[in-house]
Design a protein around this motif. Sequence first.
Motif, PDB file in Angstrom:
ATOM      1  N   UNK A  42      38.432  56.847 -60.801  1.00 52.44           N
ATOM      2  CA  UNK A  42      39.661  57.486 -60.333  1.00 52.44           C
ATOM      3  C   UNK A  42      40.896  56.686 -60.731  1.00 52.44           C
ATOM      4  N   UNK A  43      40.729  55.371 -60.894  1.00 56.24           N
ATOM      5  CA  UNK A  43      41.854  54.503 -61.254  1.00 56.24           C
ATOM      6  C   UNK A  43      42.214  54.584 -62.732  1.00 56.24           C
ATOM      7  N   UNK A 298      33.409  61.617 -57.702  1.00 54.50           N
ATOM      8  CA  UNK A 298      32.870  60.925 -58.876  1.00 54.50           C
ATOM      9  C   UNK A 298      32.742  61.890 -60.063  1.00 54.50           C
ATOM     10  N   UNK A 299      32.229  63.082 -59.809  1.00 49.00           N
ATOM     11  CA  UNK A 299      32.034  64.055 -60.892  1.00 49.00           C
ATOM     12  C   UNK A 299      33.376  64.487 -61.483  1.00 49.00           C
ATOM     13  N   UNK A 300      34.382  64.660 -60.626  1.00 53.04           N
ATOM     14  CA  UNK A 300      35.708  65.011 -61.149  1.00 53.04           C
ATOM     15  C   UNK A 300      36.230  63.877 -62.039  1.00 53.04           C
ATOM     16  N   UNK A 301      36.152  62.643 -61.526  1.00 55.24           N
ATOM     17  CA  UNK A 301      36.678  61.503 -62.297  1.00 55.24           C
ATOM     18  C   UNK A 301      35.936  61.312 -63.600  1.00 55.24           C
ATOM     19  N   UNK A 302      34.619  61.547 -63.584  1.00 58.28           N
ATOM     20  CA  UNK A 302      33.801  61.369 -64.778  1.00 58.28           C
ATOM     21  C   UNK A 302      34.109  62.448 -65.825  1.00 58.28           C
ATOM     22  N   UNK A 303      34.442  63.648 -65.357  1.00 56.03           N
ATOM     23  CA  UNK A 303      34.651  64.772 -66.278  1.00 56.03           C
ATOM     24  C   UNK A 303      36.026  64.795 -66.912  1.00 56.03           C
ATOM     25  N   UNK A 304      36.936  63.958 -66.439  1.00 54.97           N
ATOM     26  CA  UNK A 304      38.307  63.993 -66.978  1.00 54.97           C
ATOM     27  C   UNK A 304      38.342  63.565 -68.434  1.00 54.97           C
TER      28      UNK A 304
END
Length: 304
Positions: A42-43, A298-304
């Motif tokens: 996220x960071x 986690x899935x949102x952050x990973x998919x960015x």
Amino acid sequence: MPTTRSPEKPQAIPLSLLLCLTEARPSVQIIFLLRFSTAFLLAEPAASAGPAAFAVAAAAWTCATTYVYLINGVHDAPEDRLNSNGRPISSGRLSPERAKVIAWGLAALALLLAALGPVPYLTALVAAQLLCGYAYSAPRIALKRRTSTAVLCILALGGLTFAAGWACAGGGSRAALPVLVFGTVMTLWMGAVGAMVKDLSDLAGDAAAGRRTALIRWGERRARMICAINPLLLGVAYTAVAATAVPVLLPSALLLLCGALATAALTATTSSSEPRNRSRLPYRAFMFTQYAACTAAFCYALAR
């Protein structure tokens, strides 16, 4: 005529390590790693925070959290036997002495890996995590004895985990708000919800061990009312903040709100006098909820 006790057979090191991992509760270790990883992603990690740097930092943090829960199992053995939780130390499959040696070995390894990590102050964060874990369980300090000090310690363990993940990503301000909101909410979920509901099934053992938890001091009915209200307040607050200020966290917030409803309902409809597979349901709902909320972020952050 007194009988002599036969000496214990030496236990293979791989088996001891496996039992230590079981004692440290793999489900808890995975959620700590998930918190760390989600904060890191996220960071928006800097270019210098590559996969190798992340792997070293994550390994250091996992060693530290495994120490925290393993040393807790060593010192919790008497009440764990009374509560019949079936973990390796309380069931006699793992000696406290061997577990303690392995725990301190993990602490040393955590500090060594942290020194090799991507940021110089990771060592200080790991050391703080180790000290919190020690203070929570060590007999002369035993912050676990009272709900107030136990909650503060658990808040520190959670907050340090999110801070470490953010710091290892570079500690920039580009995406500080999602990390701050997510880290604050999930840390409060640990301290204001998990630290309370985990005691609901352990009344007999905690009382026999001399602990002064909220459940013992206030009585079960009052304690359960607070345990039911806290998750609902947190779920509503997280959803409101996510919807208005950090929409990327809304799926995580909605999952936490659903889990809060389930945790509150199970807290209100169970009792510490029931069999453990039922009296433990509020804590299982708490764990499942944080897994769901963390995985969504986690899935949102990973998919960015």
